[in-house]
Write a protein that holds these residues in place. Structure first.
Motif, PDB file in Angstrom:
ATOM      1  N   THR A   1      -1.101   4.649   0.673  1.00  0.00           N
ATOM      2  CA  THR A   1      -0.314   4.879  -0.535  1.00  0.00           C
ATOM      3  C   THR A   1      -1.121   5.701  -1.540  1.00  0.00           C
ATOM      4  O   THR A   1      -2.315   5.480  -1.708  1.00  0.00           O
ATOM      5  CB  THR A   1       0.107   3.527  -1.155  1.00  0.00           C
TER       6      THR A   1
ATOM      7  N   GLY B   1       4.314   7.167  -1.046  1.00  0.00           N
ATOM      8  CA  GLY B   1       4.695   6.252  -2.119  1.00  0.00           C
ATOM      9  C   GLY B   1       5.427   6.906  -3.269  1.00  0.00           C
ATOM     10  O   GLY B   1       5.889   6.222  -4.177  1.00  0.00           O
TER      11      GLY B   1
ATOM     12  N   GLY C   1       8.256   8.584  -3.011  1.00  0.00           N
ATOM     13  CA  GLY C   1       9.696   8.527  -2.803  1.00  0.00           C
ATOM     14  C   GLY C   1      10.361   9.881  -2.667  1.00  0.00           C
ATOM     15  O   GLY C   1      11.572   9.999  -2.859  1.00  0.00           O
ATOM     16  N   LYS C   2       9.605  10.915  -2.320  1.00  0.00           N
ATOM     17  CA  LYS C   2      10.170  12.267  -2.187  1.00  0.00           C
ATOM     18  C   LYS C   2      10.697  12.561  -0.785  1.00  0.00           C
ATOM     19  O   LYS C   2      11.350  13.569  -0.568  1.00  0.00           O
ATOM     20  CB  LYS C   2       9.126  13.321  -2.570  1.00  0.00           C
TER      21      LYS C   2
ATOM     22  N   LYS D   1      12.131   6.902   3.377  1.00  0.00           N
ATOM     23  CA  LYS D   1      11.188   5.787   3.445  1.00  0.00           C
ATOM     24  C   LYS D   1      10.548   5.636   4.824  1.00  0.00           C
ATOM     25  O   LYS D   1       9.361   5.336   4.949  1.00  0.00           O
ATOM     26  CB  LYS D   1      11.891   4.493   3.036  1.00  0.00           C
TER      27      LYS D   1
ATOM     28  N   GLU E   1       7.599   8.049   5.165  1.00  0.00           N
ATOM     29  CA  GLU E   1       6.442   7.558   4.406  1.00  0.00           C
ATOM     30  C   GLU E   1       5.747   6.419   5.150  1.00  0.00           C
ATOM     31  O   GLU E   1       4.537   6.425   5.319  1.00  0.00           O
ATOM     32  CB  GLU E   1       6.856   7.062   3.019  1.00  0.00           C
ATOM     33  N   GLU E   2       6.533   5.433   5.592  1.00  0.00           N
ATOM     34  CA  GLU E   2       5.960   4.285   6.304  1.00  0.00           C
ATOM     35  C   GLU E   2       5.375   4.706   7.644  1.00  0.00           C
ATOM     36  O   GLU E   2       4.341   4.185   8.071  1.00  0.00           O
ATOM     37  CB  GLU E   2       7.021   3.207   6.530  1.00  0.00           C
TER      38      GLU E   2
END
Length: 136
Positions: free
Chosen positions: A31, A70, A72-73, A76, A79-80
């Motif tokens: 993150t 992290g 939020g662009k 999800k 990102e994860e």
């Protein structure tokens, strides 16, 4: 052909399925880190179940795609799915619709569609870390 199982998936307890193809080297993405990556995204194609699916987009052979973990662009699931990768690492990620575009879909991606990503991390810029959060 690709055969994956949730049992052999690396990473966290979520509905993502992750398979490292190349581990990479150095610090893991976490993150607040920024990544520059190359990716290809597919969505399932019921008319051609023997294939990976229909390619949605790809930047392979082009300009790196950059985003901050992290922020939020991006969806999800991406990102994860990238979290924990290292520079030079390549990972196959299956993202359920709940971590993708969900019930609304987007452009050419119908509602409730899972996505398949192959991501290669080209560069990592380490972000500021909270002192109470250990690096993994």
């Amino acid at each position: 052909q690709i055969a994956l199982s949730k049992e052999g998936s690396v990473g966290r307890d979520s509905s993502l399925i992750l398979q490292d193809l190349v581990l990479g080297q150095g610090q893991e993405v976490d993150t607040n880190d920024s990544v520059a990556c190359f990716y290809t995204c597919w969505m399932p194609n019921a008319l051609q179940p023997e294939q990976l699916g229909s390619q949605v987009e790809s930047n392979v052979g082009g300009k790196e795609y950059r985003f901050k973990i992290g922020a939020g662009k991006v969806i999800k699931g991406l990102e994860e799915g990238v979290r924990g990768m290292k520079k030079g690492g390549r990972r196959f990620i299956i993202i359920p619709s709940s971590l993708g575009y969900g019930v609304q879909g987007m452009d050419t991606i119908p509602p409730n569609t899972s996505l398949f990503y192959e991501v290669e991390v080209a560069r990592i810029k380490l972000g500021d870390k909270d002192a109470s959060t250990p690096r993994g």
